[in-house]
Structure formats: structure tokens, C-alpha cells
Motif scaffolding. Sequence first.
Motif, short mmCIF file in Angstrom:
data_model
loop_
_atom_site.label_atom_id
_atom_site.label_comp_id
_atom_site.label_asym_id
_atom_site.label_seq_id
_atom_site.Cartn_x
_atom_site.Cartn_y
_atom_site.Cartn_z
N LYS A 150 -5.58 2.98 -7.75
CA LYS A 150 -5.15 1.60 -7.52
C LYS A 150 -5.52 1.11 -6.12
O LYS A 150 -5.48 -0.08 -5.84
CB LYS A 150 -3.64 1.48 -7.71
CG LYS A 150 -3.17 1.80 -9.12
CD LYS A 150 -3.70 0.83 -10.15
CE LYS A 150 -3.11 -0.55 -9.96
NZ LYS A 150 -3.54 -1.49 -11.03
N TYR A 151 -5.87 2.01 -5.25
CA TYR A 151 -6.14 1.65 -3.86
C TYR A 151 -7.61 1.34 -3.65
O TYR A 151 -8.49 2.09 -4.09
CB TYR A 151 -5.67 2.78 -2.93
CG TYR A 151 -4.17 2.87 -2.84
CD1 TYR A 151 -3.44 3.49 -3.86
CD2 TYR A 151 -3.47 2.31 -1.78
CE1 TYR A 151 -2.05 3.54 -3.81
CE2 TYR A 151 -2.09 2.37 -1.71
CZ TYR A 151 -1.39 2.98 -2.73
OH TYR A 151 -0.02 3.04 -2.67
N ASP A 152 -7.86 0.22 -2.96
CA ASP A 152 -9.22 -0.28 -2.82
C ASP A 152 -9.96 0.30 -1.62
O ASP A 152 -11.18 0.44 -1.63
CB ASP A 152 -9.18 -1.81 -2.66
CG ASP A 152 -8.39 -2.48 -3.76
OD1 ASP A 152 -7.38 -3.14 -3.43
OD2 ASP A 152 -8.76 -2.31 -4.92
N SER A 165 -1.66 -8.39 3.87
CA SER A 165 -2.05 -8.66 2.49
C SER A 165 -2.07 -7.40 1.63
O SER A 165 -2.24 -7.49 0.42
CB SER A 165 -3.46 -9.28 2.45
OG SER A 165 -3.49 -10.50 3.15
N TYR A 166 -1.91 -6.26 2.25
CA TYR A 166 -2.10 -5.00 1.55
C TYR A 166 -0.84 -4.15 1.52
O TYR A 166 -0.14 -4.00 2.53
CB TYR A 166 -3.21 -4.19 2.21
CG TYR A 166 -4.56 -4.85 2.12
CD1 TYR A 166 -5.00 -5.70 3.12
CD2 TYR A 166 -5.37 -4.64 1.02
CE1 TYR A 166 -6.23 -6.32 3.04
CE2 TYR A 166 -6.61 -5.26 0.92
CZ TYR A 166 -7.04 -6.09 1.93
OH TYR A 166 -8.25 -6.71 1.84
N ASP A 186 -4.06 -1.23 -0.76
CA ASP A 186 -4.12 -1.79 -2.11
C ASP A 186 -3.82 -3.28 -2.04
O ASP A 186 -2.74 -3.66 -1.64
CB ASP A 186 -3.09 -1.06 -2.99
CG ASP A 186 -2.99 -1.65 -4.39
OD1 ASP A 186 -3.85 -2.47 -4.75
OD2 ASP A 186 -2.05 -1.28 -5.10
N GLY A 187 -4.80 -4.08 -2.45
CA GLY A 187 -4.64 -5.53 -2.39
C GLY A 187 -4.10 -6.14 -3.67
O GLY A 187 -3.88 -7.35 -3.73
N SER A 188 -3.82 -5.31 -4.68
CA SER A 188 -3.34 -5.84 -5.96
C SER A 188 -1.84 -6.07 -5.92
O SER A 188 -1.15 -5.71 -4.96
CB SER A 188 -3.69 -4.88 -7.08
OG SER A 188 -2.79 -3.78 -7.10
N TYR A 189 -1.34 -6.61 -6.99
CA TYR A 189 0.11 -6.83 -7.15
C TYR A 189 0.69 -5.88 -8.19
O TYR A 189 1.73 -6.15 -8.79
CB TYR A 189 0.38 -8.28 -7.50
CG TYR A 189 0.14 -9.19 -6.32
CD1 TYR A 189 -1.12 -9.73 -6.08
CD2 TYR A 189 1.16 -9.46 -5.43
CE1 TYR A 189 -1.35 -10.53 -4.98
CE2 TYR A 189 0.95 -10.26 -4.33
CZ TYR A 189 -0.31 -10.79 -4.11
OH TYR A 189 -0.53 -11.59 -3.01
N SER A 190 0.03 -4.76 -8.35
CA SER A 190 0.52 -3.74 -9.26
C SER A 190 1.82 -3.14 -8.75
O SER A 190 2.04 -3.02 -7.54
CB SER A 190 -0.53 -2.63 -9.38
OG SER A 190 0.01 -1.51 -10.03
#
Length: 124
Positions: free
Chosen positions: A110-112, A30-31, A98-102
Motif C-alpha cells: 500500500k505504500y508508494d 499528505s502521507y 502512503d498517499g492513499s486513504y486506505s
Amino acid sequence: VQLQAYGGGLVQAGGSLRLSCAASGRPFSSYKMGWFRQAPGKEREFVAAISRSGGYTYYADSVKGRFTISRDNAKNTVYLQMNSLKPEDTAVYYCAADGSYSENYSEAYKYDYWGQGTQVTVSS
């Protein structure tokens, strides 16, 4: 997700190291995953990143052609193969998720999730 980076060490210039980062807690695929590094007295900088499937990779100009990022989603692990190491590669290396779609892979904010870092020292 929890990240554990390992594989750092002391190596002579021109040598190689492979860093690994093991993930746990959530589906690894997912990441997007990235590697960053921070040398003493310097800001954290982007090194490399890889898409969820591993089909796309991105590199900082300073490591392009020398470093290779890869991932094994079955093993929940991302790797950074570092060849032709230089003294200026000396730093603490961090893996991040990073779980976003950036579309932005190189910005640390941007990294969680972040691993604890592993020291890489390249002697001249």
C-alpha cells in the motif's frame, strides 16, 4: 516524495535507538507514514504506522509497548523510538509513505514511497 532514513546502529539488548526519516518533495502531511523492517532471510514486515495528523498510531504485536512512532509535520520527519531492544529486532528498517486513504496500514504494497533503509543491530 523522497525519504531518507537514519539513526540506526549497534546497540546492546535492552538499549534504545531513535530512527528518523526525513521527507522532501511533497507536503509531508499528505502521507500516512510507516516503518517496516527486514531481517536476513526473512520477508519485510510491518513495524508501526501513523496517520497524517499523528493522531492515530498502529503497531505490530512484536513491538507494542516498546516502540513509539511519532511525526513532526513542521519538520517533515517521522520518528521511531525503540526501547528495550531485543536481538530479534535486528534488521534493516525502512520508512515508507502512503498517499492513499486506505484503512490498511500494515501491508507494504500500500505504500508508494520508500526510504533506503537503516541497519539496526542488537547484540545479546
